[in-house]
Design a protein around this motif. Structure first.
Motif, short mmCIF file in Angstrom:
data_model
loop_
_atom_site.label_atom_id
_atom_site.label_comp_id
_atom_site.label_asym_id
_atom_site.label_seq_id
_atom_site.Cartn_x
_atom_site.Cartn_y
_atom_site.Cartn_z
N LEU A 42 58.62 103.00 81.78
CA LEU A 42 58.85 102.48 83.13
C LEU A 42 57.67 101.64 83.60
CD1 LEU A 42 60.27 102.30 85.87
CD2 LEU A 42 59.32 104.54 86.43
N ILE A 46 57.75 97.57 84.45
CA ILE A 46 57.33 96.99 85.73
C ILE A 46 56.20 95.98 85.52
CG2 ILE A 46 56.22 97.51 87.94
CD1 ILE A 46 57.74 100.17 87.94
N SER A 169 64.86 98.35 88.95
CA SER A 169 65.61 99.48 89.52
C SER A 169 66.45 100.22 88.49
CB SER A 169 66.49 98.99 90.67
OG SER A 169 67.45 98.04 90.21
N ILE A 172 63.90 102.45 86.94
CA ILE A 172 63.28 103.36 87.91
C ILE A 172 64.23 104.51 88.25
CG2 ILE A 172 62.47 103.60 90.29
CD1 ILE A 172 61.45 100.73 90.13
N VAL A 176 63.17 108.38 87.48
CA VAL A 176 62.85 109.22 88.64
C VAL A 176 63.86 110.36 88.77
CG1 VAL A 176 62.70 109.26 91.17
CG2 VAL A 176 61.68 107.36 89.89
#
Length: 223
Positions: A42, A46, A169, A172, A176
Motif C-alpha cells: 500500500l 501511494i 482507494s 487502501i 485497511v
C-alpha cells in the motif's frame, strides 16, 4: 481548484480500477505475512502514484507559458497521443481475453507473493503504480493537467493529494479493512480475487477505451 479536481477525477479512477494490483494486494492479504506485506504494498502504491504525478506536473512547467484564455496546442497534441496509446492498450487487453473454458493467465511473479517481505511488497507497489505503462500514461495526463493549470502551488498540492487518495482507494480500502477485521475479510477477499482474475482483461479493455476517448476529447478541447 474544483474544476481541476473534476478534470483529473476520471484519470484517478482509471488508476484505481486496476485489477492486477488489486489481485496482488488481495493475495498478500491472504498470505502468511499479510499485514506487513499488505501495508508495504500500500505504501509503495501511494508513493509511486504521488511521485509520478508530481514529476510530470513539474515537467509541464517547461512548456511555453500561454494565456489562460488561449488555446494550448502542445498539451492538446500530447493528450491526443496519450489517448491513442490508451486505446491501443485497450485493444490489446480485449484481444487477450481468455476463450470460453480457458483459465485466465496472470503474471508469474504472483506465485512468489506468499514468500514476499514488506520491503518487496513496497517495491512491487511502486513498480505497479509508477512503472506500469497504463498508470504511467494516466499519470502523464494528470500531471499535465495539474502543472499547466493556473491554480497556485498550495492548491496544486491539494489536488495532488485528492488525486492520489482516489487513485489509491482500491488498495487502501481492502488493506485497511483487513487490518481492522482480518478474520471476517478472508472469504470476501478471496471471492473478489476470483472475480477480478476471471474478468481482468475485460475490465481493463473497457476502462482503457473509456479513458482513451476521454483523454482524446480533452486534447481536442485544447485547440
Amino acid at each position: 481548484m474544483g474544476p481541476l479536481i473534476g478534470t483529473t477525477l476520471p484519470v484517478a479512477i482509471g488508476i484505481a480500477i486496476s485489477p492486477v494490483p488489486m489481485i496482488a494486494a488481495i493475495l498478500m492479504l491472504l498470505s502468511p505475512r499479510a499485514k506487513s506485506t499488505g501495508v508495504g504494498f500500500l505504501i509503495g502504491w501511494i508513493v509511486g502514484i504521488a511521485v509520478a504525478v508530481i514529476v510530470f506536473a513539474a515537467l509541464s512547467s517547461i512548456l511555453p507559458a500561454a494565456d489562460p484564455e488561449a488555446t494550448h496546442p502542445i498539451i492538446g497534441v500530447i493528450d491526443i497521443v496519450l489517448g491513442a496509446l490508451l486505446l491501443l492498450i485497450g485493444i490489446r487487453q480485449w484481444r487477450s481475453r481468455p476463450k470460453d473454458g480457458n483459465e485466465p493467465k496472470l503474471p508469474g511473479w504472483m506465485k512468489a507473493i506468499d514468500s514476499m517481505t514488506a520491503l518487496r511488497g513496497f517495491v512491487l507497489g511502486v513498480v505497479l503504480s509508477a512503472v506500469n505503462p497504463k498508470n504511467l500514461l494516466l499519470a502523464v495526463s494528470a500531471g499535465l493537467a495539474i502543472g499547466s493549470s493556473d491554480v497556485v502551488l498550495w492548491q496544486e498540492a491539494i489536488v495532488i493529494v485528492v488525486f492520489v487518495l482516489i487513485a489509491a482507494s482500491s488498495i487502501i480500502i481492502p488493506v485497511v479493512a483487513y487490518l481492522l477485521a482480518s478474520a471476517s475479510m478472508a472469504r470476501p477477499l478471496d471471492a473478489l480475487r476470483g472475480w477480478l482474475t476471471d474478468n481482468n482483461a475485460t475490465i481493463m479493455a473497457v476502462l482503457m477505451f473509456v479513458l482513451g476517448f476521454v483523454v482524446i476529447g480533452k486534447g481536442i478541447g485544447q485547440f
